[in-house]
Design a protein around this motif. Sequence first.
Motif, short mmCIF file in Angstrom:
data_model
loop_
_atom_site.label_atom_id
_atom_site.label_comp_id
_atom_site.label_asym_id
_atom_site.label_seq_id
_atom_site.Cartn_x
_atom_site.Cartn_y
_atom_site.Cartn_z
N LEU A 70 0.83 -1.21 0.00
CA LEU A 70 0.00 0.00 0.00
C LEU A 70 0.86 1.26 0.00
CD1 LEU A 70 -2.90 -1.00 2.41
CD2 LEU A 70 -3.00 -0.70 -0.07
N THR A 71 1.99 1.22 0.69
CA THR A 71 2.90 2.36 0.69
C THR A 71 3.45 2.61 -0.71
OG1 THR A 71 3.53 1.93 2.99
CG2 THR A 71 5.02 3.30 1.69
N TYR A 72 3.86 1.56 -1.40
CA TYR A 72 4.37 1.70 -2.76
C TYR A 72 3.30 2.20 -3.72
CZ TYR A 72 8.66 -0.73 -1.40
OH TYR A 72 9.84 -1.08 -0.81
N VAL A 73 2.10 1.69 -3.59
CA VAL A 73 0.99 2.13 -4.44
C VAL A 73 0.70 3.61 -4.18
CG1 VAL A 73 -1.49 1.89 -4.88
CG2 VAL A 73 -0.04 -0.14 -4.75
N PHE A 74 0.66 4.00 -2.92
CA PHE A 74 0.41 5.40 -2.57
C PHE A 74 1.51 6.30 -3.14
CE2 PHE A 74 1.19 9.01 0.25
CZ PHE A 74 -0.02 9.66 0.12
N LEU A 75 2.77 5.91 -2.99
CA LEU A 75 3.87 6.72 -3.52
C LEU A 75 3.81 6.83 -5.04
CD1 LEU A 75 6.87 5.57 -1.29
CD2 LEU A 75 5.76 7.81 -1.33
N LEU A 76 3.49 5.75 -5.70
CA LEU A 76 3.36 5.77 -7.15
C LEU A 76 2.23 6.70 -7.59
CD1 LEU A 76 4.29 4.66 -9.88
CD2 LEU A 76 2.64 2.81 -9.59
N LEU A 77 1.10 6.62 -6.94
CA LEU A 77 -0.02 7.51 -7.27
C LEU A 77 0.32 8.97 -6.98
CD1 LEU A 77 -3.06 5.40 -6.01
CD2 LEU A 77 -2.39 5.86 -8.38
N ALA A 78 1.04 9.22 -5.91
CA ALA A 78 1.45 10.59 -5.58
C ALA A 78 2.39 11.13 -6.66
CB ALA A 78 2.12 10.63 -4.21
N ILE A 79 3.35 10.35 -7.10
CA ILE A 79 4.29 10.78 -8.13
C ILE A 79 3.56 11.05 -9.44
CG2 ILE A 79 6.22 10.00 -9.57
CD1 ILE A 79 7.29 8.59 -7.02
N ILE A 80 2.66 10.17 -9.82
CA ILE A 80 1.89 10.36 -11.05
C ILE A 80 1.03 11.62 -10.95
CG2 ILE A 80 -0.01 9.40 -12.44
CD1 ILE A 80 1.21 6.60 -11.83
N SER A 81 0.40 11.84 -9.81
CA SER A 81 -0.44 13.03 -9.62
C SER A 81 0.38 14.31 -9.72
CB SER A 81 -1.14 12.98 -8.26
OG SER A 81 -2.01 11.88 -8.20
N ILE A 82 1.54 14.33 -9.11
CA ILE A 82 2.41 15.50 -9.17
C ILE A 82 2.87 15.75 -10.60
CG2 ILE A 82 4.69 16.39 -8.48
CD1 ILE A 82 4.15 14.99 -5.74
N ALA A 83 3.23 14.69 -11.32
CA ALA A 83 3.67 14.84 -12.71
C ALA A 83 2.55 15.38 -13.59
CB ALA A 83 4.16 13.49 -13.25
N ILE A 84 1.34 14.90 -13.42
CA ILE A 84 0.20 15.38 -14.20
C ILE A 84 -0.08 16.84 -13.87
CG2 ILE A 84 -2.31 15.17 -14.51
CD1 ILE A 84 -1.90 12.12 -14.26
N TYR A 85 -0.07 17.19 -12.59
CA TYR A 85 -0.31 18.57 -12.19
C TYR A 85 0.75 19.49 -12.78
CZ TYR A 85 -0.87 22.77 -9.45
OH TYR A 85 -1.05 24.07 -9.07
N TYR A 86 2.01 19.09 -12.68
CA TYR A 86 3.11 19.90 -13.21
C TYR A 86 2.96 20.10 -14.72
CZ TYR A 86 7.79 21.37 -14.49
OH TYR A 86 8.86 22.05 -15.01
N LYS A 87 2.68 19.02 -15.44
CA LYS A 87 2.56 19.10 -16.91
C LYS A 87 1.39 19.99 -17.32
CE LYS A 87 3.63 17.93 -21.08
NZ LYS A 87 4.66 18.66 -21.76
N ASN A 88 0.31 19.97 -16.56
CA ASN A 88 -0.88 20.75 -16.92
C ASN A 88 -0.83 22.20 -16.44
OD1 ASN A 88 -2.24 18.75 -18.31
ND2 ASN A 88 -3.18 17.93 -16.46
N ASN A 89 0.16 22.55 -15.64
CA ASN A 89 0.19 23.89 -15.07
C ASN A 89 1.52 24.62 -15.29
OD1 ASN A 89 -2.47 24.24 -13.61
ND2 ASN A 89 -1.81 22.25 -12.90
#
Length: 112
Positions: A9-28
Amino acid sequence: MPNFRKRYLTYVFLLLAIISIAIYYKNNTIDISKHTLTSKKITKDNVKILQISDLHCKSFRKDQHAILSQIENISPDIIVITGDLIDGRTNPKNYNNSFILVNELVDKYTTY
């Protein structure tokens, strides 16, 4: 087994957090690509055409300062706005971001 689940669950959470940050950065962030084209039909040397697209009412600092300073550094001869400056999914309160940008551009540059 419970230790494995926590680690998973920790790895899944970290992966989702990294993906979310990358998407936010790319869109903004402002993405600038530079291309050089030549044509015998253009009589003036080194015409700079700046294309603006897919802003979707985004705000780039107060009064669009970040994007306007980037445009000023490029110093284009012509600006073309090719789409998605405003979209239907955006809150109408945010339309002002696009209006500020366009008003500044048409005052300083030939804008289409």
